[in-house]
Scaffold this motif. Structure first.
Motif, short mmCIF file in Angstrom:
data_model
loop_
_atom_site.label_atom_id
_atom_site.label_comp_id
_atom_site.label_asym_id
_atom_site.label_seq_id
_atom_site.Cartn_x
_atom_site.Cartn_y
_atom_site.Cartn_z
N THR A 121 0.88 -1.16 0.00
CA THR A 121 0.00 0.00 0.00
C THR A 121 0.92 1.22 0.00
OG1 THR A 121 -1.62 -1.18 1.36
CG2 THR A 121 -1.83 1.21 1.21
N PRO A 122 0.89 2.07 -0.99
CA PRO A 122 0.08 1.92 -2.20
C PRO A 122 0.61 0.78 -3.07
CG PRO A 122 1.57 3.81 -2.41
CD PRO A 122 1.74 3.28 -1.03
N VAL A 157 -3.59 7.78 -4.76
CA VAL A 157 -3.95 8.13 -3.38
C VAL A 157 -4.31 9.62 -3.32
CG1 VAL A 157 -2.42 6.34 -2.44
CG2 VAL A 157 -1.61 8.68 -2.58
N ASP A 173 -1.60 13.24 3.81
CA ASP A 173 -0.78 12.21 4.46
C ASP A 173 -1.25 10.82 4.03
OD1 ASP A 173 0.29 14.36 5.67
OD2 ASP A 173 -0.60 13.99 7.65
N SER A 174 -0.31 9.91 3.91
CA SER A 174 -0.65 8.56 3.47
C SER A 174 0.33 7.56 4.07
CB SER A 174 -0.59 8.54 1.93
OG SER A 174 -1.39 7.52 1.42
N ASP A 175 -0.18 6.38 4.37
CA ASP A 175 0.68 5.33 4.95
C ASP A 175 1.31 4.49 3.85
OD1 ASP A 175 0.14 6.10 7.52
OD2 ASP A 175 -1.50 4.68 7.78
N LYS A 193 5.37 6.56 7.00
CA LYS A 193 4.33 7.55 6.72
C LYS A 193 4.85 8.58 5.73
CE LYS A 193 1.77 7.32 11.06
NZ LYS A 193 0.69 6.56 10.43
N VAL A 235 -0.72 10.80 -6.98
CA VAL A 235 -1.53 11.49 -6.00
C VAL A 235 -2.47 12.42 -6.77
CG1 VAL A 235 -1.50 13.11 -4.07
CG2 VAL A 235 0.32 11.40 -4.28
#
Ligand SMILES: [Cu+2]
Length: 126
Positions: free
Chosen positions: A37-38, A44, A48-50, A92, A123
């Motif tokens: 992930t991604p 996404v 913020d994204s994990d 993160k 993104v």
């Protein structure tokens, strides 16, 4: 003049990448990515994204690296979460703007072999 042992080590070091390529399907201990992930070519939302990378083997978190290449080519190092599962690399990403990104991972498996790869994602505002 190098000792015979040293020479043998050099030869082994030179041959190893070739041997790894040829025998890769038979070798189970290398860290091969089995999910992320991604995911490759995921989209996404900005902000913020994990990051979660799942491997087929235990990896050494301290000797693994995760970098993010931004749309403008800026490379930043992502801090790997130290206490995640032994077969997971987590981090993160923050303040993502829109565009094409690339996650570059390099992990050290418990068998002592490094593997690396790239995950391209974008993104976009949903
Ligand atoms: Cu290996």
């Amino acid at each position: 003049m190098p000792s015979p042992l040293f020479s043998r080590f050099i030869v082994a070091a030179l041959i190893m990448p070739l041997a790894q390529t040829v025998t890769a399907p038979a070798v189970q201990a290398h860290a091969v990515i089995i999910g992320s992930t991604p995911a490759v070519d995921d989209t996404v939302a900005p902000g913020d994204s994990d990051v979660t990378l799942h491997f087929n083997s235990r990896i050494d978190h301290q000797r693994s690296r995760l970098t993010l290449v931004a749309p403008d080519g800026t490379i930043s190092s992502l801090a790997i979460v130290p206490d995640s599962a032994p077969d997971v690399v987590a981090a993160k990403m923050s303040g993502l703007g829109t565009g094409q990104y690339r996650l570059r991972w390099q992990v050290l498996a418990i068998d002592g072999h490094l593997t690396r790869g790239d995950i391209r994602f974008s993104v976009k505002t949903p």
